[in-house]
Every structure is written in structure tokens, then in C-alpha cells.
Design an enzyme around this catalytic site. Structure first.
Site, PDB file in Angstrom:
ATOM      1  N   SER A   1      -7.765   0.833   3.341  1.00 41.90           N
ATOM      2  CA  SER A   1      -8.487   0.285   2.065  1.00 41.90           C
ATOM      3  C   SER A   1      -9.565  -0.727   2.344  1.00 41.90           C
ATOM      4  O   SER A   1      -9.691  -0.831   3.422  1.00 41.90           O
ATOM      5  CB  SER A   1      -7.128  -0.417   1.349  1.00 41.90           C
ATOM      6  OG  SER A   1      -7.586  -1.050   0.124  1.00 41.90           O
TER       7      SER A   1
ATOM      8  N   ARG B   1       0.794  -1.196   0.058  1.00 45.64           N
ATOM      9  CA  ARG B   1      -0.115   0.069   0.156  1.00 45.64           C
ATOM     10  C   ARG B   1       0.901   1.279  -0.147  1.00 45.64           C
ATOM     11  O   ARG B   1       1.859   1.397   0.603  1.00 45.64           O
ATOM     12  CB  ARG B   1      -0.816  -0.010   1.212  1.00 45.64           C
ATOM     13  CG  ARG B   1      -1.886   1.076   1.341  1.00 45.64           C
ATOM     14  CD  ARG B   1      -3.025   0.954   0.598  1.00 45.64           C
ATOM     15  NE  ARG B   1      -4.135   1.672   0.873  1.00 45.64           N
ATOM     16  CZ  ARG B   1      -5.177   2.102   0.208  1.00 45.64           C
ATOM     17  NH1 ARG B   1      -4.962   1.796  -1.052  1.00 45.64           N
ATOM     18  NH2 ARG B   1      -6.092   2.810   0.640  1.00 45.64           N
TER      19      ARG B   1
ATOM     20  N   ASN C   1      -6.169   4.186  -7.042  1.00 41.85           N
ATOM     21  CA  ASN C   1      -7.469   4.819  -6.449  1.00 41.85           C
ATOM     22  C   ASN C   1      -8.718   5.123  -7.484  1.00 41.85           C
ATOM     23  O   ASN C   1      -9.201   4.340  -7.975  1.00 41.85           O
ATOM     24  CB  ASN C   1      -7.053   5.864  -5.241  1.00 41.85           C
ATOM     25  CG  ASN C   1      -8.054   6.327  -4.627  1.00 41.85           C
ATOM     26  OD1 ASN C   1      -8.927   5.386  -4.519  1.00 41.85           O
ATOM     27  ND2 ASN C   1      -8.388   7.502  -3.752  1.00 41.85           N
TER      28      ASN C   1
ATOM     29  N   THR D   1      -9.733   0.324  -9.912  1.00 47.60           N
ATOM     30  CA  THR D   1      -8.689  -0.394  -9.052  1.00 47.60           C
ATOM     31  C   THR D   1      -8.541  -1.640 -10.034  1.00 47.60           C
ATOM     32  O   THR D   1      -9.725  -1.830 -10.789  1.00 47.60           O
ATOM     33  CB  THR D   1      -9.085  -0.983  -7.775  1.00 47.60           C
ATOM     34  OG1 THR D   1      -9.061   0.359  -6.880  1.00 47.60           O
ATOM     35  CG2 THR D   1      -8.202  -1.879  -7.097  1.00 47.60           C
TER      36      THR D   1
HETATM   37  O1  DON Z   1      -8.072   1.059  -1.305  1.00 44.29           O
HETATM   38  C1  DON Z   1      -9.168   1.420  -1.557  1.00 44.29           C
HETATM   39  O2  DON Z   1     -10.203   0.881  -0.943  1.00 44.29           O
HETATM   40  C2  DON Z   1      -9.516   2.205  -2.831  1.00 44.29           C
HETATM   41  N1  DON Z   1      -8.423   2.989  -2.958  1.00 44.29           N
HETATM   42  C3  DON Z   1      -9.873   1.380  -4.051  1.00 44.29           C
HETATM   43  C4  DON Z   1     -10.246   2.058  -5.065  1.00 44.29           C
HETATM   44  C5  DON Z   1     -10.936   1.557  -6.094  1.00 44.29           C
HETATM   45  O3  DON Z   1     -11.365   0.396  -6.077  1.00 44.29           O
HETATM   46  C6  DON Z   1     -11.571   2.003  -7.262  1.00 44.29           C
HETATM   47  N2  DON Z   1     -12.115   1.119  -8.326  1.00 44.29           N
HETATM   48  N3  DON Z   1     -12.924   0.846  -8.774  1.00 44.29           N
END
Ligand code: DON
Length: 559
Positions: free
Chosen positions: A438, A93, A387, A367
Site C-alpha cells: 500500500s 489491510r 482502492n 480512499t
Molecule cells: O493502498 C493503497 O495504496 C491504495 N489502494 C490506495 C487507493 C487510494 O488511495 C485511492 N484514492 N484516492
């Protein structure tokens, strides 16, 4: 009397034929968000690479062909289960820069400055992906790293044809890219992108070449590091060379959940994914699913009510374990979960405003997820991200890659929602070198020492519930992996008080009944993109690639 001999002979032929067919069933599989990346992963498996080797190649390839989320400028999590049934979790991360402060996204009056944590330099966390990829390879890889990066370098150098969806999104983001990168919008090359255009990325090929020849130092030190700092600082950010040099991924103890005889292995903090998944499943442990139809009113109500209570806990109790004591055991304690769910009413929706975090004994999103299984049953579940879609939308000058905007996953101000509507508190406040909480939930399901499923999803706050539904689809409802992935999804996260359902995918009678029970329903764009693998007792594998994207599965038989 019938002569049995020809019949027996025929039976033998059929059985042998049957065995042959089974042998031709795939025993190795890659499912990822882009066909080019999936193909590269499968080639590595064919060359005798293991699941970790394939994941290294896929992750670098996604950085080339899936810009909105595939990355070297972001971070991620991996859950790994080897063929001896040992499990591992790697946290790569992003971290807050050393110069980050608790109030960095607030004005003098203490109000959130709109979009500061989302666009440009200040939104960028110190990237973890490259370190994470090297770390997993160091510990478990079998082929030389050079052979695993080279396909991504070739893909960048020779180019690949972009898909319809990619063309649409490049065009839609052009203005934003120009605004954030006035002199260096490398996706500006074409006036209007269309499906089939070839994208060549020489700068990125050079960056990957430096990583290939110098290892992690090719990214965290030297010319690439200097370019990262230059781009971030000139866009208002605070990352320094020291931040880059000091970044380290961390092996963590995975979360292990016992659910109806299955063992579900998932990501611990700084992801909330494993804990919240475990809490929801804990609340569902006593449900008799043989009486509950999948996606019925009863099913959606039951899961939503559990989800509300667990997301309320998430937002209060979880943060980076290096900075905050996460009461993981208490949150997953069966008697706590039973108590927390004892006010569940099968007929009436409980108002979110009446739900508080439980009392413990101690006080356009983007993501990407990919799943890999090799012939020996080694399984890799990786979720990685910038993100938001294309992250901070900040390009690293001359290096051909994008930086994340992971800083928005911190709680900029207690009680205020982030882009996913998640409300956080002190557990997830900003501090130098801290990891932001997250929802990523890379997971692996086993039973009696056998691998059953590799699963995960993108989707911000909806990641956990998409993963949950796909686990239940397989282990409770015995759906094929593809059927499971195709099914309509829904999501509740406590606040806002709404069940989100994918538009045009739900029976209006189900939605009407839920509303009569007191639920608020909100239709929305697709939820998550699940790329998952189901594994059978004979070692054959079945992929599920999400049709909501360009996702692609490819299975092969490896001797
Ligand atoms: O870590 C997290 O939970 C977010 N930064 C994830 C972002 C995300 O899944 C965007 N997607 N579709």
C-alpha cells in the site's frame, strides 16, 4: 502623571478575558470526508468517548455516508499515539484469498487481462476493516461498542441527504454498477441523483445491526459472510468462508522518523507509506528551508528529485512483511540516503530512466483519511480504502455494501504498472493470504513528547507526497492547518517521468522554469484529500478539511 490603577485593572480584565477565550478554543477535533461522519465522531467525544471510540463511530459512519471509500468491505491502517506518547500501528489491510495465484490476472500468453484486477469478484481482497475496528476498540476503546455502531445504524435507517459531489458520482457510475451487479444495484433507486436526495439503506442497517449484536462474527461468519461469498463467487472471484473466518488484523511496530528534531510516526509495511516518507525526509534533512520558498522552483525540484529516488526503491524492495524481508533499516539509513542523493543537481532534472533502485548493504481513485484528537491528546490517524472509487463496484447481495478491488495493488506482472502507474516486482507479487503493498500513510508528528500534527490522505501513489507536503507546510513553514490543506500539491513517483501538478493551481512561471531544468510537467485533477489536525502547546487544536471534497472539520472544547 497618569493614574496607573485603572490601566492595570483594564489589563487584568483583558488578560482574564483572553484566558476565557483560550478555554473556549477547541481541544478535541474530528476531520473526515463527510459532514455526517464528522458530526457522529464529535458526538462521541462529547459523551466522554476517547479518540479511539470516536474513530470507531466515524469509520462505521463513513461506510454509510461515503460509499466511494468509506467501507466495511475494504481495509485500512491506523496509527495511534496515546496521551503518554506511546505509539501503535494497526494493519487491517485486505489479504489475497487462499486460492489466489501469482498469475491470476494473466492470460495464457502471460499478458495482463485488462481490468480483471480492478472490477468484479476476482479483484476483491479478503476485507479487513471490521476486524480492525473491533481490534482497536478491544485494546483501547472506552465506551461500549454497541454505542459506537448505533449512530451508523441510525444514519443508514433514517437516511441522510447526499451532497452535490455524491450525486454526480452516483450518476457517473450507474452504468458500471449495473454492469457488475445486474440484479442488485442498490444505488439504482433514483434515475438521476441530485443534491439533497435522501438515501436510506435498510440492508446496510441490518448488516450493521448483525455486527452490533454478534461482534466481528456478524460479518466474518453467518449470513453476511455467506452473502459475501455468493456475490464474489458469482462474479468470478475466489474468496471462501474459510478466508473470511481466518482473517486477522495485525499490530505492527510503527515507523519512526527523526526529522529536524521532530518525531514522525507512520505506517510500516505492508504499507510503503512510512518508509518512503522517511526516505524522502531523510534526503531533505540537510536542506536549509529558511532559504527555500515553499512551492518555488527550487522547492518543487528538490522534493521531486528526492521522490523519484525513493519511489524507485519502493517498487523494488517493499512487500508484505509476513512474506518478504523488507530492508527497512537499510532503506532508512542516513548514510544510504545521503549516498543515494549525492548526485542531486540543483539545476538539472535527473532522468528517471537513469535512476535504478538503490544498492543496499543487503540485497478516479478513492480512499479516505480521517484524523481525530481528544481532550487528553490521544490521536488517531486512519486511512481506509476500497482502492478504486467504489472498489470492485461489486455489491454484496442483500447486505448493502461494496467490496474492495485491492488485488490491483499487487504486482500482477513484474514490470507492468498498476492503476496508479506503480511498477512492482517479486516483493509484491501475489500469493495466498499475502497483503498487497500500500501507499497509505496515516501519520502523527510529535516534538519533545508533545503532539504536533495528525495527518494523512487518500490518492493512491500520491498519498505519500501529499502527506509529506502537509507535514512540511506545518513544521517548516508554520502554515495554519487549513492553509496547508488548501495549498497546491505536486507529485513525482519516478515512473512515469513526470511531475504531476494540480491543474489551475500553479504559477506558470514556476512550471516553465521547471521545464527548462528538464522536468516534464503534467497537469491533472486534484491530488489527494488531506484531513488533518494541528495541535498547539496549550492543547488547542486546529483542523484542516480538504476543500477538494465535501470534507468537514468540527472542533469542540471538552472539560
Ligand atoms: O493502498 C493503497 O495504496 C491504495 N489502494 C490506495 C487507493 C487510494 O488511495 C485511492 N484514492 N484516492
Amino acid at each position: 502623571m497618569i493614574n496607573e490603577r485603572p490601566f492595570l485593572l483594564l489589563l487584568c480584565i483583558v488578560l482574564l478575558w483572553g484566558c476565557g477565550i483560550e478555554k473556549n478554543d477547541p481541544n478535541s477535533m474530528v476531520v473526515s470526508a463527510h459532514p455526517a461522519a464528522t458530526k457522529i465522531g464529535v458526538e462521541i467525544l462529547k459523551k466522554g468517548g476517547n479518540a479511539i471510540d470516536a474513530s470507531v463511530a466515524v469509520e462505521f459512519a463513513l461506510a454509510v455516508c461515503y460509499h466511494s471509500a468509506g467501507n466495511i468491505g475494504g481495509g485500512g491502517f491506523m496509527v495511534y499515539r496515546n496521551s503518554s506518547d506511546s505509539v501503535f500501528a494497526l494493519d487491517y489491510r485486505e489479504t489475497a484469498p487462499k486460492q489466489a495465484t501469482k498469475d491470476m490476472f494473466l492470460d495464457e500468453k502471460g499478458n495482463i487481462i485488462s481490468r480483471l484486477s480492478l472490477d468484479g469478484g476476482l479483484s476483491v481482497g479478503v476485507p479487513g476493516s471490521v476486524d480492525g475496528i473491533f481490534e482497536k476498540h478491544r485494546r483501547f476503546g472506552s465506551l461500549p461498542m454497541e454505542a459506537l455502531i448505533q449512530p451508523a445504524i441510525d444514519l443508514a435507517k433514517n437516511g441522510f441527504r447526499i451532497t452535490q459531489k455524491q450525486a454526480k458520482r452516483f450518476n457517473a457510475n450507474r452504468e458500471k454498477f449495473d454492469q457488475i451487479n445486474p440484479d442488485n444495484n442498490y444505488l439504482r433507486e433514483k434515475k438521476k441523483w441530485k443534491k439533497g436526495d435522501v438515501l436510506i439503506q435498510e440492508d446496510l442497517a441490518n448488516t450493521l445491526g448483525l455486527i452490533k449484536s454478534k461482534g466481528r462474527d456478524g460479518f466474518y461468519k453467518g449470513s453476511v459472510a455467506q452473502s459475501i461469498i455468493k456475490s464474489v463467487v458469482s462474479s468470478g472471484g475466489r474468496i471462501t468462508l474459510e478466508d473470511l473466518k481466518e482473517y486477522r488484523s495485525v499490530w505492527r511496530q510503527p515507523i519512526e522518523i527523526d526529522f529536524k528534531g521532530y518525531r514522525i510516526v507512520s505506517m510500516p509495511p505492508p504499507s510503503s507509506g512510512g518508509v518512503v516518507l522517511g526516505q524522502i525526509l531523510g534526503m531533505l534533512e540537510d536542506a536549509d528551508f529558511s532559504l527555500i520558498k515553499r512551492n518555488s522552483v527550487e522547492y518543487v525540484h528538490l522534493l521531486s528529485e528526492a521522490e523519484k529516488r525513493c519511489y524507485a526503491d519502493r517498487n523494488t524492495y517493499l512487500g508484505d512483511p509476513d512474506f518478504w524481508e523488507n530492508p527497512v533499516d537499510d532503506l532508512l539509513d542516513r548514510s544510504y540516503l545521503k549516498r543515494r542523493f549525492q548526485d542531486f543537481d540543483p539545476n538539472i532534472a535527473c532522468k528517471s530512466s537513469t535512476i535504478n533502485p538503490g544498492k543496499l548493504k543487503v540485497e478516479s481513485e478513492e480512499t479516505t483519511h480521517f484524523s481525530i484528537v481528544d481532550k487528553d491528546g490521544n490521536a488517531v490517524s486512519v486511512t481506509t480504502t476500497l482502492n478504486s472509487s467504489y472498489g470492485s463496484k461489486l455489491f454484496v447481495d442483500g447486505c448493502g455494501f461494496l467490496l474492495n478491488n485491492e488485488m490491483d495493488d499487487f504486482s500482477s506482472k513484474p514490470g507492468e504498472p498498476n492503476q496508479y502507474g506503480l511498477i512492482g516486482g517479486v516483493a509484491n507479487s501475489i500469493a495466498p493470504q499475502k497483503r498487497m503493498l500500500s501507499s497509505m500513510t496515516p501519520s502523527i508528528v510529535c516534538k519533545d513528547g508533545e503532539l504536533i500534527q495528525v495527518v494523512g490522505s487518500p490518492g493512491g501513489s500520491t498519498i505519500i507526497t501529499s502527506t509529506l507536503q502537509n507535514i512540511l507546510n506545518v513544521i517548516v513553514y508554520n502554515l495554519s492547518m487549513q492553509e496547508s490543506v488548501n495549498s497546491p500539491r505536486f507529485h513525482h513517483q519516478w515512473m512515469p517521468e513526470q511531475i504531476f501538478v494540480e491543474e489551475q493551481m500553479w504559477d506558470s512561471l514556476v512550471l516553465d522554469s521547471l521545464q527548462r531544468m528538464g522536468h516534464k510537467i503534467k497537469e491533472r485533477s486534484p491530488i489527494g484529500r488531506v484531513d488533518a489536525i494541528r495541535v498547539f502547546q496549550d492543547g488547542s487544536v486546529q483542523g484542516g478539511a480538504d476543500p477538494r471534497g465535501d470534507d468537514c472539520k468540527m472542533g469542540i472544547f471538552v472539560e
